[in-house]
Design a protein around this motif. Structure first.
Motif, PDB file in Angstrom:
ATOM      1  N   ILE A  53       0.860  -1.186   0.000  1.00  0.00           N
ATOM      2  CA  ILE A  53       0.000   0.000   0.000  1.00  0.00           C
ATOM      3  C   ILE A  53       0.892   1.229   0.000  1.00  0.00           C
ATOM      4  O   ILE A  53       1.852   1.305   0.781  1.00  0.00           O
ATOM      5  N   CYS A  54       0.587   2.191  -0.874  1.00  0.00           N
ATOM      6  CA  CYS A  54       1.325   3.446  -0.900  1.00  0.00           C
ATOM      7  C   CYS A  54       0.369   4.615  -0.731  1.00  0.00           C
ATOM      8  O   CYS A  54      -0.715   4.623  -1.319  1.00  0.00           O
ATOM      9  N   LYS A  55       0.770   5.579   0.093  1.00  0.00           N
ATOM     10  CA  LYS A  55       0.029   6.823   0.259  1.00  0.00           C
ATOM     11  C   LYS A  55       0.847   7.932  -0.377  1.00  0.00           C
ATOM     12  O   LYS A  55       2.061   8.027  -0.158  1.00  0.00           O
ATOM     13  N   ASN A  56       0.190   8.757  -1.172  1.00  0.00           N
ATOM     14  CA  ASN A  56       0.838   9.885  -1.822  1.00  0.00           C
ATOM     15  C   ASN A  56       0.828  11.065  -0.858  1.00  0.00           C
ATOM     16  O   ASN A  56      -0.207  11.673  -0.632  1.00  0.00           O
ATOM     17  N   ILE A  57       1.970  11.384  -0.275  1.00  0.00           N
ATOM     18  CA  ILE A  57       2.068  12.525   0.631  1.00  0.00           C
ATOM     19  C   ILE A  57       2.713  13.724  -0.065  1.00  0.00           C
ATOM     20  O   ILE A  57       3.044  14.711   0.587  1.00  0.00           O
ATOM     21  N   GLY A  58       2.857  13.617  -1.385  1.00  0.00           N
ATOM     22  CA  GLY A  58       3.433  14.699  -2.175  1.00  0.00           C
ATOM     23  C   GLY A  58       2.357  15.665  -2.653  1.00  0.00           C
ATOM     24  O   GLY A  58       1.209  15.630  -2.217  1.00  0.00           O
ATOM     25  N   ASP A  59       2.735  16.524  -3.599  1.00  0.00           N
ATOM     26  CA  ASP A  59       1.827  17.554  -4.096  1.00  0.00           C
ATOM     27  C   ASP A  59       1.417  17.357  -5.554  1.00  0.00           C
ATOM     28  O   ASP A  59       0.863  18.255  -6.166  1.00  0.00           O
ATOM     29  N   HIS A  60       1.704  16.186  -6.116  1.00  0.00           N
ATOM     30  CA  HIS A  60       1.296  15.894  -7.495  1.00  0.00           C
ATOM     31  C   HIS A  60       0.908  14.420  -7.602  1.00  0.00           C
ATOM     32  O   HIS A  60       1.308  13.598  -6.777  1.00  0.00           O
ATOM     33  N   THR A  61       0.136  14.082  -8.612  1.00  0.00           N
ATOM     34  CA  THR A  61      -0.319  12.706  -8.814  1.00  0.00           C
ATOM     35  C   THR A  61       0.854  11.822  -9.219  1.00  0.00           C
ATOM     36  O   THR A  61       1.727  12.230  -9.978  1.00  0.00           O
ATOM     37  N   ILE A  62       0.850  10.615  -8.683  1.00  0.00           N
ATOM     38  CA  ILE A  62       1.863   9.615  -9.019  1.00  0.00           C
ATOM     39  C   ILE A  62       1.165   8.353  -9.505  1.00  0.00           C
ATOM     40  O   ILE A  62      -0.050   8.216  -9.362  1.00  0.00           O
ATOM     41  N   GLU A  63       1.940   7.456 -10.082  1.00  0.00           N
ATOM     42  CA  GLU A  63       1.461   6.115 -10.393  1.00  0.00           C
ATOM     43  C   GLU A  63       2.363   5.126  -9.676  1.00  0.00           C
ATOM     44  O   GLU A  63       3.566   5.353  -9.546  1.00  0.00           O
ATOM     45  N   VAL A  64       1.772   4.050  -9.197  1.00  0.00           N
ATOM     46  CA  VAL A  64       2.527   3.018  -8.503  1.00  0.00           C
ATOM     47  C   VAL A  64       2.176   1.655  -9.099  1.00  0.00           C
ATOM     48  O   VAL A  64       1.051   1.430  -9.539  1.00  0.00           O
ATOM     49  N   ILE A  83      -2.466   7.637  -8.129  1.00  0.00           N
ATOM     50  CA  ILE A  83      -2.778   8.047  -6.760  1.00  0.00           C
ATOM     51  C   ILE A  83      -2.631   9.562  -6.662  1.00  0.00           C
ATOM     52  O   ILE A  83      -1.541  10.112  -6.853  1.00  0.00           O
ATOM     53  N   ALA A  84      -3.741  10.242  -6.358  1.00  0.00           N
ATOM     54  CA  ALA A  84      -3.743  11.701  -6.202  1.00  0.00           C
ATOM     55  C   ALA A  84      -3.125  12.077  -4.855  1.00  0.00           C
ATOM     56  O   ALA A  84      -3.059  11.248  -3.941  1.00  0.00           O
ATOM     57  N   PRO A  85      -2.686  13.328  -4.686  1.00  0.00           N
ATOM     58  CA  PRO A  85      -2.139  13.759  -3.403  1.00  0.00           C
ATOM     59  C   PRO A  85      -3.122  13.497  -2.256  1.00  0.00           C
ATOM     60  O   PRO A  85      -4.317  13.751  -2.374  1.00  0.00           O
ATOM     61  N   GLY A  86      -2.613  12.931  -1.169  1.00  0.00           N
ATOM     62  CA  GLY A  86      -3.428  12.623  -0.002  1.00  0.00           C
ATOM     63  C   GLY A  86      -4.160  11.297  -0.064  1.00  0.00           C
ATOM     64  O   GLY A  86      -4.757  10.868   0.910  1.00  0.00           O
ATOM     65  N   GLU A  87      -4.131  10.620  -1.195  1.00  0.00           N
ATOM     66  CA  GLU A  87      -4.846   9.357  -1.371  1.00  0.00           C
ATOM     67  C   GLU A  87      -3.897   8.168  -1.224  1.00  0.00           C
ATOM     68  O   GLU A  87      -2.690   8.308  -1.288  1.00  0.00           O
ATOM     69  N   SER A  88      -4.488   6.976  -1.046  1.00  0.00           N
ATOM     70  CA  SER A  88      -3.744   5.720  -0.944  1.00  0.00           C
ATOM     71  C   SER A  88      -4.321   4.704  -1.916  1.00  0.00           C
ATOM     72  O   SER A  88      -5.494   4.766  -2.266  1.00  0.00           O
ATOM     73  N   ASP A  89      -3.497   3.746  -2.325  1.00  0.00           N
ATOM     74  CA  ASP A  89      -3.962   2.621  -3.120  1.00  0.00           C
ATOM     75  C   ASP A  89      -2.948   1.499  -2.935  1.00  0.00           C
ATOM     76  O   ASP A  89      -1.836   1.734  -2.475  1.00  0.00           O
ATOM     77  N   GLY A  90      -3.352   0.298  -3.287  1.00  0.00           N
ATOM     78  CA  GLY A  90      -2.458  -0.826  -3.079  1.00  0.00           C
ATOM     79  C   GLY A  90      -2.756  -1.998  -3.974  1.00  0.00           C
ATOM     80  O   GLY A  90      -3.698  -1.986  -4.760  1.00  0.00           O
ATOM     81  N   GLY A  91      -1.916  -3.003  -3.847  1.00  0.00           N
ATOM     82  CA  GLY A  91      -2.062  -4.226  -4.600  1.00  0.00           C
ATOM     83  C   GLY A  91      -1.871  -5.419  -3.694  1.00  0.00           C
ATOM     84  O   GLY A  91      -1.129  -5.364  -2.711  1.00  0.00           O
ATOM     85  N   ARG A  92      -2.555  -6.502  -4.016  1.00  0.00           N
ATOM     86  CA  ARG A  92      -2.464  -7.733  -3.238  1.00  0.00           C
ATOM     87  C   ARG A  92      -2.419  -8.901  -4.205  1.00  0.00           C
ATOM     88  O   ARG A  92      -3.093  -8.917  -5.221  1.00  0.00           O
ATOM     89  N   GLY A  93      -1.626  -9.896  -3.863  1.00  0.00           N
ATOM     90  CA  GLY A  93      -1.551 -11.085  -4.691  1.00  0.00           C
ATOM     91  C   GLY A  93      -1.163 -12.291  -3.880  1.00  0.00           C
ATOM     92  O   GLY A  93      -0.457 -12.182  -2.877  1.00  0.00           O
ATOM     93  N   THR A  94      -1.642 -13.464  -4.311  1.00  0.00           N
ATOM     94  CA  THR A  94      -1.340 -14.727  -3.638  1.00  0.00           C
ATOM     95  C   THR A  94      -0.497 -15.588  -4.566  1.00  0.00           C
ATOM     96  O   THR A  94      -0.892 -15.865  -5.703  1.00  0.00           O
TER      97      THR A  94
END
Length: 111
Positions: A53-64, A83-94
């Protein structure tokens, strides 16, 4: 004289084509998480499922993009997630058998 000019033009074209293919654009902008992101990683108790899981704590949109390295099984790779500034997203896999999750890697690129 004309044949020398043609030869130079061909060499210039070959060099330009080779130089353009040497470094793909995606490779030049991809980077590990830095000061603008906060990423966490976890593995399930049985060692087979990995989550990033990554949270964007920067001031511009990123991709992860997350890669879950699965030991003796094929690795799992997510799609790029914006991921927009202030937002989080993540990935899961088995992992499908094998030795389970060996590591989880996040790659970041700035938009």
């Amino acid at each position: 004289m004309r044949s020398k000019l043609r030869a130079l033009a061909v060499v210039a074209l070959l060099f330009t084509g080779t130089a353009l293919q040497a470094a793909p654009a995606e490779a030049s902008v991809m980077r590990p998480p830095g000061s603008g992101e906060s990423c966490t990683y976890s593995v399930s108790g049985d060692g087979m499922t990995g989550t990033g899981i990554c949270k964007n704590i920067g001031d511009h949109t990123i991709e992860v993009k997350f890669t879950i390295v699965c030991g003796w099984s094929p690795d799992l790779v997510s799609a790029w997630l914006a991921i927009a500034p202030g937002e989080s997203d993540g990935g899961r896999g088995t992992c499908d058998g094998g030795t389970g999750v060996g590591s989880i890697v996040a790659d970041i690129r700035d938009l």
